[in-house]
Structure formats: C-alpha cells, structure tokens
Design a protein around this motif. Sequence first.
Motif, short mmCIF file in Angstrom:
data_model
loop_
_atom_site.label_atom_id
_atom_site.label_comp_id
_atom_site.label_asym_id
_atom_site.label_seq_id
_atom_site.Cartn_x
_atom_site.Cartn_y
_atom_site.Cartn_z
N ARG A 179 53.53 47.98 51.30
CA ARG A 179 52.85 46.83 51.89
C ARG A 179 53.38 46.57 53.31
N VAL A 180 52.54 45.93 54.12
CA VAL A 180 52.92 45.54 55.47
C VAL A 180 52.75 44.04 55.58
N TRP A 181 53.77 43.37 56.08
CA TRP A 181 53.72 41.92 56.23
C TRP A 181 54.05 41.55 57.66
N ARG A 182 53.24 40.66 58.24
CA ARG A 182 53.45 40.19 59.61
C ARG A 182 54.38 38.99 59.61
N LEU A 183 55.52 39.18 60.22
CA LEU A 183 56.52 38.13 60.36
C LEU A 183 56.30 37.42 61.68
N ARG A 184 56.00 36.15 61.63
CA ARG A 184 55.82 35.36 62.85
C ARG A 184 57.19 34.88 63.31
N GLN A 185 57.62 35.33 64.47
CA GLN A 185 58.96 34.99 64.94
C GLN A 185 58.91 34.37 66.33
N PRO A 186 59.94 33.62 66.69
CA PRO A 186 59.92 32.93 67.99
C PRO A 186 59.77 33.91 69.15
N LEU A 187 59.04 33.48 70.15
CA LEU A 187 58.83 34.31 71.33
C LEU A 187 60.16 34.53 72.06
N GLN A 188 60.52 35.78 72.24
CA GLN A 188 61.75 36.15 72.95
C GLN A 188 61.39 37.19 74.00
N GLY A 189 61.90 37.01 75.22
CA GLY A 189 61.52 37.92 76.29
C GLY A 189 62.50 39.04 76.55
#
Length: 229
Positions: A179-189
């Motif tokens: 399975r593939v799961w999209r982890l929403r993580q804080p924007l880091q540059g």
Amino acid sequence: MRQAGREGGLLVFYGGTFDPIHNGHLAIARCAAQELQVPVRLMPAADPPHRAPPGADAQTRTAMLERAVADDPALRVDRRELERARRLPGVPSWTVDTLRELRAEQGPQRPLALLMGADSLLGLPTWHEWESLLPLAHIVVADRPGSALEDGLPEPLASHLRQAWASGPEVLAALPAGRVWRLRQPLQGESATAVRALIASGGNWRPLVPAAVAAYIQARGLYGCTSTQ
C-alpha cells in the motif's frame, strides 16, 4: 506511541544519503512517527548507485545522524546498509536488496514501510527493480502543498500504484506490504544540496541543521566549512 519493536508491529524505514541530515529530513521523520505511532528508523545509504558520490563518507554521515536523533525517542539510526557494504565491498546499495533482507529477517507477515519524499516517489521508475519494492513493503510518501503529486503521476508509475493507495495509516499496520499512503507534513524548504552550497559559500546554514550537527560540521571542516563560520 506504541512500544518500539512490538512483535508483529509496523516497522518504518527512512533511507537516504543524509548528506548532511537537516531539519527538513527530521520534520518528515517526526511527522511519520507521530501519524503512524511507531518509531522511524533513519537508514543512511552506504553506496547510493543512482547518485553522485556523497560529500561526506558513510561513517561521517552516520555520525551526524546519530547526533541529530540522540534526544528523540521517536527516531532511530539503522546501520544495516553500512554493515552490508562492509560484508560485501563494492556491491551497490540497492533499496530492493535492503527490503529483501528485512523481509527475510521479519518474516512474510510483519508490516514494513519505506518512507520517502514526493520527489523520490516520482523518480521510482529509475530505481533498480522498482516494481519489486511494493510487494516487499508499503510506501509512505511525504507530500506537501504544491508538490508534483497534485498534478498526477506519470506512467508507468501511475498504473503501478493505481490500486495501492491507502485510505489511512491504519491500513499499513493491518497488511504486510503493498500500500501507498500520503503523509501530509509541514512545508520545509531545506535540501541537502542547498545546505552544502551555503556551507561552501559561507552563507547562513546553521539554522537549517540541528545544533549538534552544525557543531560537528564546523569541528571537522566538512563541506568546505571554515573555523570562522
């Protein structure tokens, strides 16, 4: 957080060169640990065959990793790729071989997951035996607003993953792989390339890495760092 190493529980591995480890890497790992409620094992590559040679050798990169996670119980360092390189000098450090090794150790039913960034997922078809990865482990992809994933995946990756997307993190613990799961993580540059460039040019790089890592880089003059930086 669930007990580390709980029999049969989900194991999460985050591989990379970590050249050097920076705050963006740590944000992804910590977000995954929080969402999945298990520790994340950061796994430095010994000999990445698909990239230019790292700016620091594997032992140095690992030393920086260990300093970066020393005070965080949710993060670990896994040295298996370095150990395999010592056993098999000159053999490329393919991710698929690492997952096969893990699967042989953990058995066919233990849930395993490979954590990666969106750019790595998009580049998956260039990896060695890439179509063999998903049968061996789940993929957790660290996504963020504006990433290329929002425009859709190119073929043949889209077809390969079409039936694999998980509705939530609980699915990963219920199945051994696939399975593939999209982890929403804080924007880091941050990027390791940018950090190295800032160090070499004498720019303001210290805020981009943990303090212990910054001290290690300066003490050893890594990436062109001078004693005055």
